[in-house]
Design a protein around this motif. Structure first.
Motif, PDB file in Angstrom:
ATOM      1  N   PHE A  32     -41.039 -18.490 -20.910  1.00  0.00           N
ATOM      2  CA  PHE A  32     -40.550 -19.017 -19.639  1.00  0.00           C
ATOM      3  C   PHE A  32     -40.475 -17.923 -18.597  1.00  0.00           C
ATOM      4  CE2 PHE A  32     -36.825 -17.459 -21.816  1.00  0.00           C
ATOM      5  CZ  PHE A  32     -36.066 -16.862 -20.824  1.00  0.00           C
ATOM      6  N   LEU A  33     -40.366 -18.346 -17.349  1.00  0.00           N
ATOM      7  CA  LEU A  33     -40.167 -17.463 -16.219  1.00  0.00           C
ATOM      8  C   LEU A  33     -39.249 -18.162 -15.233  1.00  0.00           C
ATOM      9  CD1 LEU A  33     -40.927 -14.884 -14.571  1.00  0.00           C
ATOM     10  CD2 LEU A  33     -42.808 -16.225 -13.594  1.00  0.00           C
ATOM     11  N   VAL A  34     -38.205 -17.470 -14.771  1.00  0.00           N
ATOM     12  CA  VAL A  34     -37.273 -18.018 -13.793  1.00  0.00           C
ATOM     13  C   VAL A  34     -37.596 -17.417 -12.427  1.00  0.00           C
ATOM     14  CG1 VAL A  34     -34.850 -18.322 -13.134  1.00  0.00           C
ATOM     15  CG2 VAL A  34     -35.489 -18.233 -15.562  1.00  0.00           C
ATOM     16  N   LEU A  35     -37.767 -18.280 -11.429  1.00  0.00           N
ATOM     17  CA  LEU A  35     -38.052 -17.844 -10.062  1.00  0.00           C
ATOM     18  C   LEU A  35     -36.844 -18.123  -9.184  1.00  0.00           C
ATOM     19  CD1 LEU A  35     -41.664 -19.300  -9.726  1.00  0.00           C
ATOM     20  CD2 LEU A  35     -41.006 -16.956 -10.342  1.00  0.00           C
ATOM     21  N   GLU A  36     -36.278 -17.094  -8.600  1.00  0.00           N
ATOM     22  CA  GLU A  36     -35.082 -17.211  -7.767  1.00  0.00           C
ATOM     23  C   GLU A  36     -35.372 -16.678  -6.371  1.00  0.00           C
ATOM     24  OE1 GLU A  36     -31.717 -17.465  -5.786  1.00  0.00           O
ATOM     25  OE2 GLU A  36     -31.936 -18.410  -7.767  1.00  0.00           O
ATOM     26  N   ALA A  37     -35.083 -17.489  -5.347  1.00  0.00           N
ATOM     27  CA  ALA A  37     -35.349 -17.080  -3.973  1.00  0.00           C
ATOM     28  C   ALA A  37     -34.432 -15.959  -3.514  1.00  0.00           C
ATOM     29  CB  ALA A  37     -35.210 -18.279  -3.043  1.00  0.00           C
ATOM     30  N   GLY A  38     -33.209 -15.902  -4.039  1.00  0.00           N
ATOM     31  CA  GLY A  38     -32.254 -14.880  -3.625  1.00  0.00           C
ATOM     32  C   GLY A  38     -32.516 -13.545  -4.271  1.00  0.00           C
ATOM     33  N   ASP A  39     -31.651 -12.581  -3.930  1.00  0.00           N
ATOM     34  CA  ASP A  39     -31.834 -11.237  -4.461  1.00  0.00           C
ATOM     35  C   ASP A  39     -30.988 -10.970  -5.696  1.00  0.00           C
ATOM     36  OD1 ASP A  39     -29.336 -11.142  -3.330  1.00  0.00           O
ATOM     37  OD2 ASP A  39     -29.798  -9.588  -1.854  1.00  0.00           O
ATOM     38  N   GLY A  40     -30.403 -12.000  -6.256  1.00  0.00           N
ATOM     39  CA  GLY A  40     -29.623 -11.879  -7.470  1.00  0.00           C
ATOM     40  C   GLY A  40     -29.364 -13.254  -8.047  1.00  0.00           C
ATOM     41  N   PRO A  41     -28.767 -13.335  -9.241  1.00  0.00           N
ATOM     42  CA  PRO A  41     -28.505 -14.646  -9.835  1.00  0.00           C
ATOM     43  C   PRO A  41     -27.486 -15.442  -9.028  1.00  0.00           C
ATOM     44  CG  PRO A  41     -27.414 -12.923 -11.098  1.00  0.00           C
ATOM     45  CD  PRO A  41     -28.293 -12.236 -10.099  1.00  0.00           C
ATOM     46  N   ALA A  42     -27.683 -16.740  -9.008  1.00  0.00           N
ATOM     47  CA  ALA A  42     -26.731 -17.657  -8.367  1.00  0.00           C
ATOM     48  C   ALA A  42     -26.413 -17.243  -6.945  1.00  0.00           C
ATOM     49  CB  ALA A  42     -25.457 -17.780  -9.204  1.00  0.00           C
ATOM     50  N   ALA A  43     -27.447 -17.064  -6.128  1.00  0.00           N
ATOM     51  CA  ALA A  43     -27.249 -16.602  -4.757  1.00  0.00           C
ATOM     52  C   ALA A  43     -26.372 -17.556  -3.965  1.00  0.00           C
ATOM     53  CB  ALA A  43     -28.597 -16.418  -4.066  1.00  0.00           C
ATOM     54  N   ALA A  44     -26.537 -18.862  -4.181  1.00  0.00           N
ATOM     55  CA  ALA A  44     -25.707 -19.830  -3.461  1.00  0.00           C
ATOM     56  C   ALA A  44     -24.242 -19.683  -3.854  1.00  0.00           C
ATOM     57  CB  ALA A  44     -26.194 -21.252  -3.740  1.00  0.00           C
ATOM     58  N   MET A  45     -23.975 -19.575  -5.145  1.00  0.00           N
ATOM     59  CA  MET A  45     -22.605 -19.412  -5.617  1.00  0.00           C
ATOM     60  C   MET A  45     -21.993 -18.128  -5.098  1.00  0.00           C
ATOM     61  SD  MET A  45     -21.228 -19.320  -9.559  1.00  0.00           S
ATOM     62  CE  MET A  45     -21.681 -21.031  -9.850  1.00  0.00           C
ATOM     63  N   ALA A  46     -22.800 -17.071  -5.054  1.00  0.00           N
ATOM     64  CA  ALA A  46     -22.290 -15.793  -4.557  1.00  0.00           C
ATOM     65  C   ALA A  46     -21.849 -15.906  -3.107  1.00  0.00           C
ATOM     66  CB  ALA A  46     -23.360 -14.719  -4.705  1.00  0.00           C
ATOM     67  N   SER A  47     -22.467 -16.813  -2.349  1.00  0.00           N
ATOM     68  CA  SER A  47     -22.100 -16.958  -0.937  1.00  0.00           C
ATOM     69  C   SER A  47     -20.713 -17.545  -0.770  1.00  0.00           C
ATOM     70  CB  SER A  47     -23.134 -17.823  -0.215  1.00  0.00           C
ATOM     71  OG  SER A  47     -23.047 -19.179  -0.608  1.00  0.00           O
ATOM     72  N   TRP A  48     -20.211 -18.256  -1.798  1.00  0.00           N
ATOM     73  CA  TRP A  48     -18.818 -18.723  -1.740  1.00  0.00           C
ATOM     74  C   TRP A  48     -18.006 -18.115  -2.887  1.00  0.00           C
ATOM     75  CZ3 TRP A  48     -17.644 -21.462  -6.120  1.00  0.00           C
ATOM     76  CH2 TRP A  48     -18.684 -22.171  -6.756  1.00  0.00           C
ATOM     77  N   GLY A  49     -18.302 -16.852  -3.152  1.00  0.00           N
ATOM     78  CA  GLY A  49     -17.612 -16.167  -4.247  1.00  0.00           C
ATOM     79  C   GLY A  49     -16.119 -16.028  -4.056  1.00  0.00           C
ATOM     80  N   HIS A  50     -15.638 -16.163  -2.810  1.00  0.00           N
ATOM     81  CA  HIS A  50     -14.204 -16.060  -2.527  1.00  0.00           C
ATOM     82  C   HIS A  50     -13.431 -17.286  -2.974  1.00  0.00           C
ATOM     83  CE1 HIS A  50     -16.200 -18.183   0.734  1.00  0.00           C
ATOM     84  NE2 HIS A  50     -15.051 -18.777   0.988  1.00  0.00           N
ATOM     85  N   VAL A  51     -14.127 -18.334  -3.373  1.00  0.00           N
ATOM     86  CA  VAL A  51     -13.488 -19.604  -3.704  1.00  0.00           C
ATOM     87  C   VAL A  51     -13.169 -19.675  -5.199  1.00  0.00           C
ATOM     88  CG1 VAL A  51     -13.877 -22.098  -3.838  1.00  0.00           C
ATOM     89  CG2 VAL A  51     -14.574 -20.837  -1.800  1.00  0.00           C
ATOM     90  N   ARG A  52     -11.969 -20.140  -5.516  1.00  0.00           N
ATOM     91  CA  ARG A  52     -11.582 -20.338  -6.910  1.00  0.00           C
ATOM     92  C   ARG A  52     -11.839 -21.792  -7.289  1.00  0.00           C
ATOM     93  NH1 ARG A  52      -8.762 -17.101  -9.998  1.00  0.00           N
ATOM     94  NH2 ARG A  52      -7.982 -15.917  -8.212  1.00  0.00           N
TER      95      ARG A  52
END
Length: 465
Positions: A32-52
């Motif tokens: 397999f190969l994973v293609l991610e548009a961001g510069d790290g894993p879970a880029a969308a989640m990282a954008s709201w990393g301040h949220v619990r």
């Protein structure tokens, strides 16, 4: 071995569901190969990393991913704790991508622009099943694959402010005044909101989280005002289940918002369907259909998300005309039917498209239905990967264990304007399959966050409470 079988399976997106797919593929010994548009894993989640998030760790870990991690010496966090989005990334997903089974198989900065069949457009049938998938990246690079698991999500395509599904008049021109869901109100984005009037549009739990953060900011920064606009006549959907919710943090979320509205800390504009947005100097006026108006300095658009199937436009997809999911999945997740109900576990059979070997999973699989749960996505990819491995018994043994809930998921969709309508009818009964939790907002257990800075004593009760 068929030549096509020598190609990798491509996973689009390195979020929680995409990396869960990678873990299951690794366990099955499939390339397999994973293609991610961001510069790290879970880029969308990282954008709201301040949220619990309001779900404890145990509902946020995929079983295959956890097995691989623990075999490498990883120690799971306290399964009863509520993690921040950033903790999900740094303490779970980043270590997962560094395991020998995944390292070197996740490519960052690899935005998928289009998916087709090598040498064939959507019309051509002859030889289609034997043709590999052709994946074109935004850079122009092209890759081939034996199958595609599209876990690219819906975060890049938020819904519009307009109440009819179309952009409000003047919405594009007012883009500089509009924030997308879950801004870091108490942290990095504080200066944009402190001492200003903000209008939050939306009735989901992302809206509720932002309202709580803004109310906290208003208690600290003089001149900060908070308004809230919803299309329905009452906020029962957002107030949720209160004490009846099996996830206390989620129940408390709606209860606290309700208490702040009743105390006057948040000004609620119910029955407010956004029709026009007009910029006036450093402020923007939002006009509802019917003439009601709110003038503010900032708008937070928490109106949900929708899938973008553009990258698969040359594949043969049979999408439900209402939700944009597969037709088989649509009746199981339809928010018009699942008010206080549940979504049954589902897998490869419900996710199969006329294009063999292509599967949209995770939030994208639900189209515009706001009832997706991360744990459901994990079970989706477990089933799909089992099918790709030829293990159809496992693929069709779909199971899901989720907490019970008192949350009324979509009374708004049913046109309910009071609490009796929210909880006055029983949940739809399951015919055969055990059923899982439906939340009624995008992201489910993952993206329904709670800001703990607001004291729990702020309020109790809520719909069903």
């Amino acid at each position: 071995m068929d030549k096509q079988d020598e190609l990798p399976i491509v996973v689009v997106g390195a979020g929680p569901v995409g990396l869960a797919a990678a873990a299951h593929l690794a366990e099955r010994g499939l390339d397999f190969l994973v293609l991610e548009a961001g510069d790290g894993p879970a880029a969308a989640m990282a954008s709201w990393g301040h949220v619990r998030v309001f779900s404890p760790w145990r509902f946020n870990l995929d079983h295959a991913a956890r097995r691989l991690l623990e075999a490498d010496g990883w120690i799971a966090p306290d399964l009863a704790e509520l993690p921040l989005g950033a903790q999900l990334v740094t303490d779970y997903l980043e270590p997962l991508t560094k395991l020998p089974a995944l390292a070197g198989r996740v490519r960052y900065g690899a935005k998928v622009a289009a998916i087709s069949r090598d040498g064939l457009d959507r019309v051509r049938t002859t030889g289609r099943d034997g043709a590999p998938f052709l994946i074109r990246l935004a850079t122009g690079e092209e890759l081939t694959a034996r199958a595609v698991v599209d876990a690219s999500g819906t975060w890049p395509t938020p819904n519009v402010l307009g109440g009819s599904g179309l952009p409000a008049h003047g919405e594009p021109e007012a883009a500089a005044f509009v924030e997308t869901a879950l801004p870091d109100v108490l942290g990095a984005d504080r200066a944009r909101f402190a001492g200003r009037h903000t209008l939050v549009v939306g009735a989901g739990h992302s809206a509720a989280n932002t309202l709580l953060a803004l109310a906290q900011l208003a208690s600290e920064a003089p001149g900060t005002r908070v308004s809230w606009a919803i299309r329905t006549g009452a906020a029962t959907r957002t107030y949720g289940g209160g004490d009846a919710d099996a996830l206390p943090a989620r129940g408390a979320l709606g209860s606290r918002v309700r208490a702040l509205v009743e105390a006057g800390a948040i000004t609620l504009h119910a029955g407010f369907s956004v029709h026009a947005v007009t910029v006036q100097g450093d402020q923007v006026t939002v006009t509802a259909r019917g003439g009601a108006r709110v003038t503010a300095h900032r708008i937070v658009s928490a109106t949900g998300f929708r899938p973008d199937h553009t990258i698969a436009s040359e594949l043969r997809l049979d999408l439900d005309p209402i939700l944009g999911s597969t037709r088989a999945l649509a009746p199981l997740i339809d928010p018009n039917q699942h008010s206080c109900g549940t979504v049954p576990p589902h897998g490869v059979d419900e996710l199969t498209q006329p294009e063999p070997g292509y599967y949209a999973v995770g939030a994208k699989s639900y189209g515009r239905a706001p009832t997706f749960l991360m744990a459901t996505g994990y079970e989706q990819v477990r089933s799909v990967v089992a099918a790709l491995a030829g293990d159809w018994d496992a693929a069709r043994d779909v199971q899901l264990e989720l907490p019970e809930t008192g949350v009324c998921s979509s009374s708004a969709a049913l046109g309910a304007d009071d609490e009796a309508a929210c909880c006055g009818t029983p949940a739809p009964a399951a015919a055969d399959a055990p059923r899982g939790l439906a939340t009624g907002v995008a992201g489910g257990l993952l993206t329904l966050p709670v800001v703990q800075a607001v004291p729990a004593e702020a309020g109790t009760g809520g719909c069903c409470g």
